[in-house]
Motif scaffolding. Structure first.
Motif, mmCIF file in Angstrom:
data_model
loop_
_atom_site.group_PDB
_atom_site.id
_atom_site.type_symbol
_atom_site.label_atom_id
_atom_site.label_comp_id
_atom_site.label_asym_id
_atom_site.label_seq_id
_atom_site.Cartn_x
_atom_site.Cartn_y
_atom_site.Cartn_z
ATOM 1 N N PRO A 20 0.796 -1.237 0.000
ATOM 2 C CA PRO A 20 0.000 0.000 0.000
ATOM 3 C C PRO A 20 0.828 1.286 0.000
ATOM 4 C CG PRO A 20 -0.986 -1.597 1.467
ATOM 5 C CD PRO A 20 0.328 -2.185 1.017
ATOM 6 N N ALA A 21 1.886 1.348 0.767
ATOM 7 C CA ALA A 21 2.698 2.572 0.805
ATOM 8 C C ALA A 21 3.365 2.836 -0.543
ATOM 9 C CB ALA A 21 3.750 2.485 1.912
ATOM 10 N N ALA A 22 3.828 1.788 -1.209
ATOM 11 C CA ALA A 22 4.465 1.932 -2.521
ATOM 12 C C ALA A 22 3.441 2.364 -3.565
ATOM 13 C CB ALA A 22 5.138 0.627 -2.934
ATOM 14 N N ILE A 23 2.241 1.802 -3.490
ATOM 15 C CA ILE A 23 1.167 2.196 -4.414
ATOM 16 C C ILE A 23 0.830 3.670 -4.199
ATOM 17 C CG2 ILE A 23 -1.292 1.883 -4.974
ATOM 18 C CD1 ILE A 23 0.375 -0.376 -6.109
ATOM 19 N N ASP A 24 0.664 4.080 -2.948
ATOM 20 C CA ASP A 24 0.350 5.486 -2.652
ATOM 21 C C ASP A 24 1.399 6.424 -3.242
ATOM 22 O OD1 ASP A 24 -1.925 4.736 -1.239
ATOM 23 O OD2 ASP A 24 -0.958 4.910 0.722
ATOM 24 N N LYS A 25 2.660 6.089 -3.062
ATOM 25 C CA LYS A 25 3.750 6.943 -3.554
ATOM 26 C C LYS A 25 3.752 7.001 -5.084
ATOM 27 C CE LYS A 25 8.717 7.648 -3.352
ATOM 28 N NZ LYS A 25 10.012 7.163 -2.959
ATOM 29 N N PHE A 26 3.603 5.857 -5.741
ATOM 30 C CA PHE A 26 3.618 5.818 -7.206
ATOM 31 C C PHE A 26 2.407 6.553 -7.775
ATOM 32 C CE2 PHE A 26 3.560 3.164 -11.290
ATOM 33 C CZ PHE A 26 4.602 3.873 -11.872
ATOM 34 N N VAL A 27 1.235 6.372 -7.163
ATOM 35 C CA VAL A 27 0.031 7.077 -7.603
ATOM 36 C C VAL A 27 0.245 8.587 -7.475
ATOM 37 C CG1 VAL A 27 -2.386 7.577 -6.958
ATOM 38 C CG2 VAL A 27 -1.621 5.211 -7.245
ATOM 39 N N ALA A 28 0.833 9.035 -6.385
ATOM 40 C CA ALA A 28 1.096 10.468 -6.197
ATOM 41 C C ALA A 28 2.058 10.999 -7.258
ATOM 42 C CB ALA A 28 1.652 10.721 -4.796
ATOM 43 N N GLU A 29 3.109 10.221 -7.566
ATOM 44 C CA GLU A 29 4.080 10.630 -8.590
ATOM 45 C C GLU A 29 3.416 10.756 -9.956
ATOM 46 O OE1 GLU A 29 7.190 7.701 -8.450
ATOM 47 O OE2 GLU A 29 7.853 8.334 -6.462
ATOM 48 N N LEU A 30 2.616 9.746 -10.317
ATOM 49 C CA LEU A 30 1.952 9.781 -11.621
ATOM 50 C C LEU A 30 0.957 10.936 -11.684
ATOM 51 C CD1 LEU A 30 1.342 5.971 -12.225
ATOM 52 C CD2 LEU A 30 3.075 7.418 -13.296
ATOM 53 N N SER A 31 0.185 11.118 -10.630
ATOM 54 C CA SER A 31 -0.797 12.205 -10.593
ATOM 55 C C SER A 31 -0.125 13.565 -10.743
ATOM 56 C CB SER A 31 -1.592 12.159 -9.289
ATOM 57 O OG SER A 31 -2.376 10.977 -9.236
ATOM 58 N N ALA A 32 1.030 13.740 -10.109
ATOM 59 C CA ALA A 32 1.772 14.999 -10.201
ATOM 60 C C ALA A 32 2.228 15.279 -11.629
ATOM 61 C CB ALA A 32 2.965 14.982 -9.250
ATOM 62 N N GLU A 33 2.412 14.214 -12.406
ATOM 63 C CA GLU A 33 2.809 14.343 -13.811
ATOM 64 C C GLU A 33 1.606 14.511 -14.734
ATOM 65 O OE1 GLU A 33 5.133 10.973 -15.000
ATOM 66 O OE2 GLU A 33 6.443 11.118 -13.253
ATOM 67 N N GLY A 34 0.402 14.461 -14.172
ATOM 68 C CA GLY A 34 -0.799 14.571 -14.995
ATOM 69 C C GLY A 34 -1.254 13.248 -15.584
ATOM 70 N N VAL A 35 -0.696 12.149 -15.100
ATOM 71 C CA VAL A 35 -1.083 10.813 -15.558
ATOM 72 C C VAL A 35 -2.224 10.319 -14.677
ATOM 73 C CG1 VAL A 35 -0.321 8.417 -15.835
ATOM 74 C CG2 VAL A 35 1.252 10.288 -16.356
ATOM 75 N N PHE A 36 -3.283 9.779 -15.290
ATOM 76 C CA PHE A 36 -4.379 9.237 -14.496
ATOM 77 C C PHE A 36 -3.850 8.135 -13.591
ATOM 78 C CE2 PHE A 36 -7.476 5.902 -13.747
ATOM 79 C CZ PHE A 36 -8.486 6.620 -13.133
ATOM 80 N N ALA A 37 -4.188 8.210 -12.317
ATOM 81 C CA ALA A 37 -3.807 7.184 -11.354
ATOM 82 C C ALA A 37 -4.778 7.245 -10.193
ATOM 83 C CB ALA A 37 -2.378 7.388 -10.867
ATOM 84 N N LYS A 38 -5.459 6.132 -9.929
ATOM 85 C CA LYS A 38 -6.454 6.106 -8.862
ATOM 86 C C LYS A 38 -6.346 4.811 -8.085
ATOM 87 C CE LYS A 38 -11.309 6.474 -7.813
ATOM 88 N NZ LYS A 38 -12.665 6.609 -8.309
#
Length: 68
Positions: A36-54
């Motif tokens: 879960p922590a790794a997913i949260d971090k990767f989702v945040a990184e992708l979202s910051a780049e404008g990539v859909f991540a949920k």
């Protein structure tokens, strides 16, 4: 788990070692799985780049039904 707007190849190339591509949903949609922590971090990184991540629910009561 999370749904991300990347191709299978992009996920394999960009995801941290502890995250795996779990389901190839479409040309530009992949479900990823990992701690879960790794997913949260990767989702945040992708979202910051404008990539859909949920992040999607994948435990407890929600596992009785698909998220899609």
């Amino acid at each position: 788990m999370a749904a991300v707007g990347l191709s299978w190849e992009e996920v394999k190339a960009r995801a941290p070692a502890d995250i795996v591509a779990a389901c190839h949903n479409n040309v530009d949609s992949v479900t990823i799985s990992g701690p879960p922590a790794a997913i949260d971090k990767f989702v945040a990184e992708l979202s910051a780049e404008g990539v859909f991540a949920k992040k999607v629910a994948s435990s407890g009561e929600c596992t009785r039904y698909g998220f899609h």
